[in-house]
Design a protein around this motif. Structure first.
Motif, PDB file in Angstrom:
ATOM      1  N   ASP A   1      15.971  19.923  -1.954  1.00 25.20           N
ATOM      2  CA  ASP A   1      14.846  19.381  -1.309  1.00 25.20           C
ATOM      3  C   ASP A   1      14.976  18.589  -0.046  1.00 25.20           C
ATOM      4  O   ASP A   1      14.307  18.587   0.852  1.00 25.20           O
ATOM      5  CB  ASP A   1      14.100  18.596  -2.366  1.00 25.20           C
ATOM      6  CG  ASP A   1      12.709  18.246  -2.042  1.00 25.20           C
ATOM      7  OD1 ASP A   1      11.838  19.006  -1.497  1.00 25.20           O
ATOM      8  OD2 ASP A   1      12.354  17.027  -2.216  1.00 25.20           O
ATOM      9  N   MET A   2      16.144  17.851  -0.043  1.00 20.04           N
ATOM     10  CA  MET A   2      16.344  16.971   1.229  1.00 20.04           C
ATOM     11  C   MET A   2      16.827  18.103   2.233  1.00 20.04           C
ATOM     12  O   MET A   2      16.369  17.804   3.449  1.00 20.04           O
ATOM     13  CB  MET A   2      17.806  16.138   0.594  1.00 20.04           C
ATOM     14  CG  MET A   2      18.108  15.182   1.878  1.00 20.04           C
ATOM     15  SD  MET A   2      19.686  14.041   1.383  1.00 20.04           S
ATOM     16  CE  MET A   2      20.833  15.205   1.381  1.00 20.04           C
ATOM     17  N   GLU A   3      17.525  18.965   2.258  1.00 18.97           N
ATOM     18  CA  GLU A   3      17.824  20.022   3.225  1.00 18.97           C
ATOM     19  C   GLU A   3      16.622  20.612   3.551  1.00 18.97           C
ATOM     20  O   GLU A   3      16.479  20.881   4.643  1.00 18.97           O
ATOM     21  CB  GLU A   3      18.931  20.919   2.688  1.00 18.97           C
ATOM     22  CG  GLU A   3      20.070  20.637   2.700  1.00 18.97           C
ATOM     23  CD  GLU A   3      20.815  20.081   3.962  1.00 18.97           C
ATOM     24  OE1 GLU A   3      20.550  20.707   4.969  1.00 18.97           O
ATOM     25  OE2 GLU A   3      21.723  18.990   3.775  1.00 18.97           O
TER      26      GLU A   3
ATOM     27  N   ARG B   1      13.964   9.802   6.687  1.00 20.31           N
ATOM     28  CA  ARG B   1      13.846  10.621   5.406  1.00 20.31           C
ATOM     29  C   ARG B   1      15.100  10.784   4.515  1.00 20.31           C
ATOM     30  O   ARG B   1      15.294  10.693   3.025  1.00 20.31           O
ATOM     31  CB  ARG B   1      13.949  12.118   5.805  1.00 20.31           C
ATOM     32  CG  ARG B   1      12.525  12.432   6.399  1.00 20.31           C
ATOM     33  CD  ARG B   1      12.426  13.961   6.856  1.00 20.31           C
ATOM     34  NE  ARG B   1      11.296  14.431   7.655  1.00 20.31           N
ATOM     35  CZ  ARG B   1      10.896  15.311   8.135  1.00 20.31           C
ATOM     36  NH1 ARG B   1      11.893  16.206   8.264  1.00 20.31           N
ATOM     37  NH2 ARG B   1       9.738  15.772   8.559  1.00 20.31           N
ATOM     38  N   LEU B   2      16.330  10.469   5.149  1.00 20.76           N
ATOM     39  CA  LEU B   2      17.676  10.278   4.595  1.00 20.76           C
ATOM     40  C   LEU B   2      17.706   9.231   3.734  1.00 20.76           C
ATOM     41  O   LEU B   2      18.226   9.090   2.586  1.00 20.76           O
ATOM     42  CB  LEU B   2      18.803  10.536   5.569  1.00 20.76           C
ATOM     43  CG  LEU B   2      18.963  11.733   6.253  1.00 20.76           C
ATOM     44  CD1 LEU B   2      20.168  11.547   7.283  1.00 20.76           C
ATOM     45  CD2 LEU B   2      19.467  12.844   4.952  1.00 20.76           C
TER      46      LEU B   2
ATOM     47  N   PHE C   1      15.724   9.409   0.751  1.00 19.28           N
ATOM     48  CA  PHE C   1      16.474  10.356  -0.558  1.00 19.28           C
ATOM     49  C   PHE C   1      17.702   9.539  -1.065  1.00 19.28           C
ATOM     50  O   PHE C   1      17.893   9.384  -2.152  1.00 19.28           O
ATOM     51  CB  PHE C   1      16.975  11.581   0.214  1.00 19.28           C
ATOM     52  CG  PHE C   1      15.865  12.637  -0.053  1.00 19.28           C
ATOM     53  CD1 PHE C   1      15.519  13.388  -1.024  1.00 19.28           C
ATOM     54  CD2 PHE C   1      15.493  12.802   1.487  1.00 19.28           C
ATOM     55  CE1 PHE C   1      14.463  14.452  -0.871  1.00 19.28           C
ATOM     56  CE2 PHE C   1      14.458  14.066   1.536  1.00 19.28           C
ATOM     57  CZ  PHE C   1      14.047  14.628   0.272  1.00 19.28           C
ATOM     58  N   CYS C   2      18.391   8.787  -0.220  1.00 22.00           N
ATOM     59  CA  CYS C   2      19.191   7.831  -0.584  1.00 22.00           C
ATOM     60  C   CYS C   2      18.808   6.773  -1.544  1.00 22.00           C
ATOM     61  O   CYS C   2      19.627   6.417  -2.329  1.00 22.00           O
ATOM     62  CB  CYS C   2      20.231   7.328   0.380  1.00 22.00           C
ATOM     63  SG  CYS C   2      20.908   8.862   1.269  1.00 22.00           S
TER      64      CYS C   2
ATOM     65  N   CYS D   1      13.501  19.516   3.720  1.00 17.15           N
ATOM     66  CA  CYS D   1      12.963  18.582   4.427  1.00 17.15           C
ATOM     67  C   CYS D   1      13.404  18.216   5.734  1.00 17.15           C
ATOM     68  O   CYS D   1      12.718  18.102   7.034  1.00 17.15           O
ATOM     69  CB  CYS D   1      12.563  17.302   3.875  1.00 17.15           C
ATOM     70  SG  CYS D   1      11.476  17.397   2.403  1.00 17.15           S
ATOM     71  N   TYR D   2      14.621  18.313   5.677  1.00 14.21           N
ATOM     72  CA  TYR D   2      15.553  18.104   7.148  1.00 14.21           C
ATOM     73  C   TYR D   2      15.655  19.254   8.089  1.00 14.21           C
ATOM     74  O   TYR D   2      15.182  18.992   9.371  1.00 14.21           O
ATOM     75  CB  TYR D   2      16.973  17.761   6.805  1.00 14.21           C
ATOM     76  CG  TYR D   2      17.733  17.518   8.087  1.00 14.21           C
ATOM     77  CD1 TYR D   2      17.591  16.386   8.828  1.00 14.21           C
ATOM     78  CD2 TYR D   2      18.936  18.276   8.366  1.00 14.21           C
ATOM     79  CE1 TYR D   2      18.337  16.134  10.033  1.00 14.21           C
ATOM     80  CE2 TYR D   2      19.594  18.112   9.716  1.00 14.21           C
ATOM     81  CZ  TYR D   2      19.192  16.898  10.282  1.00 14.21           C
ATOM     82  OH  TYR D   2      20.177  16.944  11.363  1.00 14.21           O
TER      83      TYR D   2
END
Length: 90
Positions: free
Chosen positions: A40-42, A83-84, A87-88, A44-45
């Protein structure tokens, strides 16, 4: 423990098997959650627009090898950082 010891104590064997299966199931679920979070993080990025803009820059004569800080403005980089951070932090 050796297998012969477990054969001598069937109730212990069942308890060890149950505990091992529960532990494996927890690890499997944790791995699944972590994998989905990374995907999901990838997702979105790296959006479709990111690749569209990248190819358009190359077609316009832009240099794709130059630094990311030279190609993208401060707002875009801040959005990626936010965004990062989201997530973190979760």
């Amino acid at each position: 423990m050796s297998e012969t010891m477990l054969k001598q104590f069937p109730s212990l064997r069942q308890e060890v098997e149950r505990a091992a299966n529960e532990s494996l199931e927890r690890m499997k679920n944790g791995s699944r959650k972590a994998t989905l979070m990374l995907i999901d993080m990838e997702r979105c990025y790296l959006t479709v627009d990111f690749f569209r803009n990248l190819f358009q820059e190359v077609e316009k004569g832009g240099n794709p090898t130059q630094s990311i800080f030279d190609r993208y403005n401060e707002t875009y980089l801040r959005r990626i950082g936010e965004r990062l951070n989201t997530f973190c932090g979760s």
